[in-house]
Design a protein around this motif. Structure first.
Motif, PDB file in Angstrom:
ATOM      1  N   VAL A 104       0.853  -1.187   0.000  1.00 34.00           N
ATOM      2  CA  VAL A 104       0.000   0.000   0.000  1.00 34.00           C
ATOM      3  C   VAL A 104       0.891   1.240   0.000  1.00 34.00           C
ATOM      4  O   VAL A 104       1.744   1.397   0.879  1.00 34.00           O
ATOM      5  CB  VAL A 104      -0.930   0.025   1.229  1.00 34.00           C
ATOM      6  N   HIS A 105       0.681   2.102  -0.997  1.00 33.90           N
ATOM      7  CA  HIS A 105       1.418   3.365  -1.085  1.00 33.90           C
ATOM      8  C   HIS A 105       0.441   4.530  -0.946  1.00 33.90           C
ATOM      9  O   HIS A 105      -0.662   4.481  -1.481  1.00 33.90           O
ATOM     10  CB  HIS A 105       2.142   3.490  -2.430  1.00 33.90           C
ATOM     11  N   ARG A 106       0.874   5.558  -0.228  1.00 36.26           N
ATOM     12  CA  ARG A 106       0.116   6.809  -0.157  1.00 36.26           C
ATOM     13  C   ARG A 106       0.998   7.935  -0.674  1.00 36.26           C
ATOM     14  O   ARG A 106       2.088   8.171  -0.165  1.00 36.26           O
ATOM     15  CB  ARG A 106      -0.322   7.118   1.272  1.00 36.26           C
ATOM     16  N   ASP A 107       0.509   8.604  -1.723  1.00 38.24           N
ATOM     17  CA  ASP A 107       1.256   9.713  -2.332  1.00 38.24           C
ATOM     18  C   ASP A 107       2.700   9.317  -2.634  1.00 38.24           C
ATOM     19  O   ASP A 107       3.646  10.081  -2.408  1.00 38.24           O
ATOM     20  CB  ASP A 107       1.217  10.946  -1.428  1.00 38.24           C
ATOM     21  N   TYR A 128      -5.681  12.566  -0.892  1.00 39.62           N
ATOM     22  CA  TYR A 128      -4.627  11.556  -0.861  1.00 39.62           C
ATOM     23  C   TYR A 128      -4.810  10.578  -2.018  1.00 39.62           C
ATOM     24  O   TYR A 128      -5.934  10.175  -2.329  1.00 39.62           O
ATOM     25  CB  TYR A 128      -4.647  10.791   0.466  1.00 39.62           C
ATOM     26  N   THR A 129      -3.688  10.210  -2.638  1.00 40.94           N
ATOM     27  CA  THR A 129      -3.693   9.236  -3.727  1.00 40.94           C
ATOM     28  C   THR A 129      -3.053   7.939  -3.235  1.00 40.94           C
ATOM     29  O   THR A 129      -1.937   7.953  -2.702  1.00 40.94           O
ATOM     30  CB  THR A 129      -2.930   9.762  -4.947  1.00 40.94           C
ATOM     31  N   TYR A 130      -3.774   6.837  -3.424  1.00 44.15           N
ATOM     32  CA  TYR A 130      -3.295   5.528  -2.980  1.00 44.15           C
ATOM     33  C   TYR A 130      -3.019   4.633  -4.185  1.00 44.15           C
ATOM     34  O   TYR A 130      -3.782   4.635  -5.163  1.00 44.15           O
ATOM     35  CB  TYR A 130      -4.329   4.855  -2.077  1.00 44.15           C
ATOM     36  N   ALA A 131      -1.935   3.887  -4.099  1.00 45.46           N
ATOM     37  CA  ALA A 131      -1.607   2.870  -5.102  1.00 45.46           C
ATOM     38  C   ALA A 131      -1.409   1.543  -4.380  1.00 45.46           C
ATOM     39  O   ALA A 131      -0.637   1.469  -3.416  1.00 45.46           O
ATOM     40  CB  ALA A 131      -0.351   3.253  -5.873  1.00 45.46           C
TER      41      ALA A 131
END
Length: 431
Positions: free
Chosen positions: A204-207, A231-234
């Motif tokens: 899980v990545h945030r920004d 916030y953008t999550y990948a």
């Protein structure tokens, strides 16, 4: 002669009373894999030989080889049986074994004896994202001509053993996908996802920054304690198809907004300009801070109570700027939310004496105003009851007729507070 017969029958009955059991093992794999099914024997009696047929699901399995199990290879004094006929047929395998024609060797009672190994190629093709195929392998008495029976020979008697069959499961081909859903809240982002094929782990990545590495089977993550913002999550789902292959990686992206407080609605949406209407405001984040206030046209609700994080109630204050449509705001130290034009301060036609309730006092107020020099109503349009465009004797008569003689009700707005539907041609209302 009779004694010999009785002894023989007794011996056979004693053998038949013993337990013997055959087992087939299963397995699982994907289309094209090879799985070995093992035939094993548990026996409480000495065994001199056996025969059996093993059938399989021909639509989903092919036999590629069959060979003696580890017990069979050394069963006769360290060597193979005196007789061992093994046949691979299109729809199964048959075998017949006599350990020793002269009875010099036999298999003692015991468990887990490996009699036969059969190799199957998995040919069935499950639908992607569908259910696995359970292909059967089973003991049977239908193979060969004449058909070979499933029997264990002990003490010269043919015993029908207990038989445990098996499945070889063909797993659907990997279909890697990641359906991601993100929801922002007051201070938390909630990420949930569905996996076509379970991942070995999820990143899980945030920004752009890695914030979590999750084990297999986890399909939700809460990113808590966030400041207001976007916030953008990948998410990266990682699968290792097998130990020698490079990992498969699937990604998905979503965005959330952290809004410390929201306002969704107010009920009712209108009340009398004199105040006192109880309203309920709904939203979120009301308890995120202890200083939450709810205002209408800039005035805090009277007797405001924050019931929970999503609900607040209170009484509408007296209108500060007359009748009209006004904003409802929910505000605390973390932020604010506004319902634009959500509440209407209005009047009730016929209600003129300042108590926001229609009764005989309103008719008397109008009569005093008309004939005794009483004060004019704060809202002149409220005194124009019968819709003729003026306040005169007909209006108090109209009211008492409605109240006591089942006459027609006053024109709108009535019985709830609201605005004059024909304000351009009315007398005005400027309390």
């Amino acid at each position: 002669m009779h004694l010999v017969a009785v002894i023989s029958v007794a011996m056979i009955s004693s053998v038949l009373a013993q337990d013997t059991a055959l087992f087939l093992s299963g397995g699982s794999g994907v289309t094209g894999d090879s799985i070995t099914s093992h035939v094993t024997l548990d026996s409480a009696v000495e065994v001199q030989g056996w025969s059996m047929g093993i059938c399989h699901d021909t639509a989903n399995l092919d036999v590629t080889a069959a060979q003696d199990g580890p017990t069979t290879m050394i069963i006769n004094g360290g060597g193979p049986p005196d007789f061992n006929e093994l046949n691979v047929l299109p729809d199964g395998v048959t075998v017949g074994v006599v350990i020793s024609f002269v009875g010099s060797n036999a298999l003692p009672s015991g468990t887990g004896y490996g009699l036969l190994d059969i190799d199957y190629q998995l040919t069935g093709v499950p639908a992607p994202r569908g259910f696995p195929i359970d292909a059967t392998v089973s003991f049977c008495n239908t193979l060969g001509a004449p058909a070979v029976d499933v029997v264990i020979v002990s003490g010269g008697a043919s015993l029908i053993p207990d038989q445990t069959n098996a499945f070889i499961q063909i797993i659907p081909p990997p279909d890697f996908c990641l359906d991601l859903s993100c929801e922002g809240g007051v201070t938390d982002s909630i990420l949930t996802w569905n996996e076509c094929t379970p991942f070995d782990y999820v990143l899980v990545h945030r920004d752009g920054d890695l914030i979590a590495m999750l084990d297999a089977g986890i399909t939700e993550y809460v990113d808590a304690g966030l400041d207001p913002g976007t916030y953008t999550y990948a998410l990266l789902g990682v699968v290792f198809p097998d130990p020698t292959s490079a990992p498969e990686v699937v990604s998905a992206i979503c965005e959330t907004q952290i809004i410390p407080i929201t306002a969704d609605g107010v009920v009712p949406t209108a009340g009398h300009y004199l105040g006192g209407t109880e309203v309920t405001v709904s939203g979120s984040g009301f308890m995120a801070a202890s200083d939450t206030e709810v205002t209408i046209d800039g005035q805090i609700l009277v007797d405001l109570v924050v019931l929970d994080d999503n609900t607040a109630t209170g009484l509408v204050p007296v209108a500060l700027n007359g009748i009209g449509v006004f904003d409802v705001r929910v505000v605390n130290s973390l932020g604010e939310a506004t319902l634009v034009g959500a509440f209407t301060y209005g009047f009730i036609r016929g209600v003129v004496n300042g108590d926001s309730q229609l009764d005989i006092g309103d008719a008397m107020y109008l009569a005093y105003y008309l004939f005794v020099g009483g004060e004019a109503p704060d809202c002149l349009e409220a005194g124009e009851v019968n819709g003729d465009g003026m306040i005169d004797l007909a209006d108090p008569i109209y009211l008492v007729t409605y109240l006591f003689r089942n006459g027609p009700m006053p024109l709108a707005p009535f019985p709830e507070a609201g605005l004059d539907p024909d304000a351009a041609n009315g007398l005005g209302c400027d309390p």
